[in-house]
Design an enzyme around this catalytic site. Structure first.
Site, PDB file in Angstrom:
ATOM      1  N   LYS A 212      22.217  13.807 -15.415  1.00  0.00           N
ATOM      2  CA  LYS A 212      21.171  14.459 -16.213  1.00  0.00           C
ATOM      3  C   LYS A 212      19.887  13.612 -16.247  1.00  0.00           C
ATOM      4  O   LYS A 212      18.779  14.112 -16.064  1.00  0.00           O
ATOM      5  CB  LYS A 212      21.708  14.675 -17.627  1.00  0.00           C
ATOM      6  CG  LYS A 212      20.688  14.965 -18.672  1.00  0.00           C
ATOM      7  CD  LYS A 212      20.144  16.351 -18.524  1.00  0.00           C
ATOM      8  CE  LYS A 212      18.915  16.524 -19.375  1.00  0.00           C
ATOM      9  NZ  LYS A 212      18.740  17.858 -19.842  1.00  0.00           N
ATOM     10  N   CYS A 266      12.261  15.830 -22.916  1.00  0.00           N
ATOM     11  CA  CYS A 266      13.248  15.485 -21.885  1.00  0.00           C
ATOM     12  C   CYS A 266      12.644  14.589 -20.820  1.00  0.00           C
ATOM     13  O   CYS A 266      12.992  13.419 -20.707  1.00  0.00           O
ATOM     14  CB  CYS A 266      13.770  16.752 -21.238  1.00  0.00           C
ATOM     15  SG  CYS A 266      14.367  17.920 -22.456  1.00  0.00           S
TER      16      CYS A 266
HETATM   17  N1  SAJ Z   1       4.656  19.300 -15.445  1.00  0.00           N
HETATM   18  C1  SAJ Z   1       3.556  18.930 -14.694  1.00  0.00           C
HETATM   19  N2  SAJ Z   1       3.527  19.257 -13.377  1.00  0.00           N
HETATM   20  C2  SAJ Z   1       4.528  19.967 -12.781  1.00  0.00           C
HETATM   21  C3  SAJ Z   1       5.652  20.344 -13.543  1.00  0.00           C
HETATM   22  C4  SAJ Z   1       5.693  19.996 -14.872  1.00  0.00           C
HETATM   23  O1  SAJ Z   1       2.622  18.296 -15.214  1.00  0.00           O
HETATM   24  O2  SAJ Z   1       4.401  20.260 -11.583  1.00  0.00           O
HETATM   25  C5  SAJ Z   1       4.730  18.926 -16.867  1.00  0.00           C
HETATM   26  C6  SAJ Z   1       4.802  20.134 -17.794  1.00  0.00           C
HETATM   27  O3  SAJ Z   1       3.533  20.656 -18.064  1.00  0.00           O
HETATM   28  C7  SAJ Z   1       5.451  19.519 -19.005  1.00  0.00           C
HETATM   29  C8  SAJ Z   1       6.410  18.499 -18.393  1.00  0.00           C
HETATM   30  O4  SAJ Z   1       5.945  18.253 -17.079  1.00  0.00           O
HETATM   31  O5  SAJ Z   1       4.494  18.826 -19.800  1.00  0.00           O
HETATM   32  C9  SAJ Z   1       7.845  18.958 -18.327  1.00  0.00           C
HETATM   33  O6  SAJ Z   1       7.922  20.339 -17.983  1.00  0.00           O
HETATM   34  P1  SAJ Z   1       9.052  20.970 -17.054  1.00  0.00           P
HETATM   35  O7  SAJ Z   1       8.820  22.430 -17.073  1.00  0.00           O
HETATM   36  O8  SAJ Z   1       9.052  20.331 -15.720  1.00  0.00           O
HETATM   37  O9  SAJ Z   1      10.417  20.555 -17.722  1.00  0.00           O
HETATM   38  P2  SAJ Z   1      11.016  20.662 -19.225  1.00  0.00           P
HETATM   39  O10 SAJ Z   1      10.785  19.352 -19.910  1.00  0.00           O
HETATM   40  O11 SAJ Z   1      10.586  21.877 -19.914  1.00  0.00           O
HETATM   41  O12 SAJ Z   1      12.578  20.812 -18.883  1.00  0.00           O
HETATM   42  C10 SAJ Z   1      13.211  19.802 -18.123  1.00  0.00           C
HETATM   43  C11 SAJ Z   1      13.969  20.495 -16.971  1.00  0.00           C
HETATM   44  N3  SAJ Z   1      14.419  19.484 -16.023  1.00  0.00           N
HETATM   45  C12 SAJ Z   1      14.154  19.569 -14.694  1.00  0.00           C
HETATM   46  O13 SAJ Z   1      13.487  20.477 -14.219  1.00  0.00           O
HETATM   47  C13 SAJ Z   1      14.722  18.504 -13.817  1.00  0.00           C
HETATM   48  C14 SAJ Z   1      15.136  21.281 -17.524  1.00  0.00           C
HETATM   49  O14 SAJ Z   1      15.930  21.794 -16.464  1.00  0.00           O
HETATM   50  C15 SAJ Z   1      16.007  20.388 -18.421  1.00  0.00           C
HETATM   51  O15 SAJ Z   1      17.083  21.109 -18.995  1.00  0.00           O
HETATM   52  C16 SAJ Z   1      15.134  19.874 -19.536  1.00  0.00           C
HETATM   53  O16 SAJ Z   1      14.080  19.085 -18.956  1.00  0.00           O
HETATM   54  C17 SAJ Z   1      15.985  19.022 -20.460  1.00  0.00           C
HETATM   55  O17 SAJ Z   1      16.354  19.516 -21.539  1.00  0.00           O
HETATM   56  O18 SAJ Z   1      16.322  17.894 -20.090  1.00  0.00           O
END
Ligand code: SAJ
Length: 416
Positions: A212, A266
């Site tokens: 994870k 996360c």
């Molecule tokens: N972000 C960027 N650029 C990107 C993608 C995301 O700046 O290209 C930023 C988003 O705006 C946000 C942060 O990253 O601020 C995280 O967003 P996210 O959509 O990538 O992820 P989370 O935090 O909503 O959810 C993550 C997910 N993990 C992965 O994709 C590996 C989700 O599957 C997990 O269940 C979750 O963390 C968790 O609970 O751990």
């Protein structure tokens, strides 16, 4: 077929409540447990205290059918799913106190044979810590039946659902189940198989914990690469969105999107658990965290320097506070951090905040006299400088209204 019929889910947050609801709609008798009386009352009315698509339908249905209820006291059940927060402490090691508190609630209810699943994102060793902690409270039980002592089964089953798609991903994602013993893993697998249509992969507890953390660190490192590119491109006078679009035409390149920083509970947190477990070795993971954590300050400086040539009466519009698009979750949000810094560093300027997903400003911002939560049109009519921090769906229509503004577009909303 799972032999389990009753489940207690400890922690009715963004993960616990959807898990409780999906178990209940699949026929389990589920009791959700939360320390917050308001959350418990809301769930018992069939309501959801936060925004998550499709969750309300599940909760309302499960409660009205009598399959789901909520309480502040941990009941007796055949399985317990612990989904409480694991924030980090000052030194960035994990705070396991919520897990320990859940264990103290479960301990008096144990009769032998129960399955206890830790779903909270956990540093390596946390599931073992939960087991040791509980068995110290109830020393008549054991992990493996040694000396004829009745067994309590422990497993780690990290959630991997994406906020905003939780009810879909709970069903479709593959799932990792790490048992302290093979029997615990097998029991947990049968339980999740009732609603999870993805593959359920069995391993040991520590590998599951690390899997994870590694998934979220992988993402953090890749976002850090994109964020670093955005800063380099700015220095070189290049459009980073065009740069990434072009580079991504290579068949083996897939650069993620830069943004104002990485938020949420996360990705911005979990990598630190790896750094804390292996501080000397986790060099890239630490550097990625630092790159992403430094991005909000960079955005603040961009906004401040854009004001230099403008009149002192200029107002600033900030679009978005959530940590990502189309959700109401402001936790660890870089947008909130940026709005907070702007209001502190630009005390003589008005900061007009637009966030369609909230009705009041969060605590960090509510105390600033120069900050106001307003509707989009009002913010635009007042402000010469517009800072785009979140790519919420409605903000994608803003382009025609921004022609005469100075725009700091941290998400490439006007480019994508
Ligand atoms: N972000 C960027 N650029 C990107 C993608 C995301 O700046 O290209 C930023 C988003 O705006 C946000 C942060 O990253 O601020 C995280 O967003 P996210 O959509 O990538 O992820 P989370 O935090 O909503 O959810 C993550 C997910 N993990 C992965 O994709 C590996 C989700 O599957 C997990 O269940 C979750 O963390 C968790 O609970 O751990």
């Amino acid at each position: 077929m799972s032999p389990i019929e009753t489940v207690a889910v400890i922690g009715l947050g963004y993960i616990g409540l959807p898990t409780a609801a999906i178990l209940a709609t699949n026929g389990f008798g589920v009791v959700g447990v939360d320390v917050n009386q308001e959350t418990v009352d809301a769930v018992n009315r069939g309501e959801v205290p936060f925004v998550e698509p499709d969750l309300s339908v599940h909760v309302a249905g499960a409660v009205s059918q009598g399959h789901l209820k909520a309480t502040t006291d941990t009941p007796s059940a055949q399985a317990y799913i612990v989904a409480v927060p694991t924030p980090f402490k000052e030194d960035r090691s994990a705070d396991l106190s919520y897990i320990e508190s859940a264990a103290r609630g479960i301990a008096p209810q144990l009769q032998g044979g129960e399955l206890i699943i830790l779903e909270s994102t956990s540093p390596p060793g946390a599931t073992r810590h939960l087991a040791d902690y509980l068995l110290a409270l109830r020393p008549e039980f054991s992990l493996d039946g040694a000396n004829g002592a009745p067994v309590i089964h422990f497993a780690h089953c990290p959630e991997r659902v994406l906020p905003g798609r939780v009810m879909i991903e709970l069903v479709t994602n593959d799932r990792i189940v790490g048992g302290i013993t093979p029997e615990a893993a097998a029991l947990a697998k049968d339980l999740y198989a009732v609603f999870c249509k993805g593959e359920i992969l069995i391993t040991d507890d520590v590998t599951a914990e690390m899997a994870k953390l590694v998934e979220n660190s992988y993402r953090d490192v890749n976002i850090a690469f994109a964020n670093e590119l955005s800063v380099i491109s700015d220095k070189l006078g290049i459009d980073v969105w065009e740069l990434i679009r072009l580079a991504n035409h290579h068949p083996r390149v897939n650069i993620l999107n830069p943004g104002p920083g990485v938020g949420g509970h996360c990705i911005a947190v979990d990598p630190w658990f790896i750094v804390s477990a292996a501080p000397q070795e986790a060099q890239l993971i630490r550097a990625a965290r630092e790159v992403n954590d430094s991005k909000p300050a960079w955005v603040v400086n961009k906004v401040i320097s854009s004001l230099e040539s403008l009149s002192p009466e200029t107002e600033v519009a900030v679009f978005g506070l959530a940590f990502k698009a189309d959700i109401d979750d402001l936790r660890e949000s870089p947008a909130v951090e940026i709005a907070d810094e702007l209001s502190k560093q630009l005390q003589t300027y008005r900061i007009n905040i637009v966030e369609p997903h909230v009705e009041t400003l969060p605590r960090e911002l509510a105390g600033h006299s120069n900050v106001e939560l307003v509707a989009a049109d009002e913010a635009l009519s007042r402000s010469a400088v517009v800072v785009l921090l979140v790519d919420h769906e409605p903000f994608k229509q803003l382009a025609p209204k921004l022609a005469d503004k100075t725009v700091i577009d941290t998400r490439g909303l006007l480019k994508r």
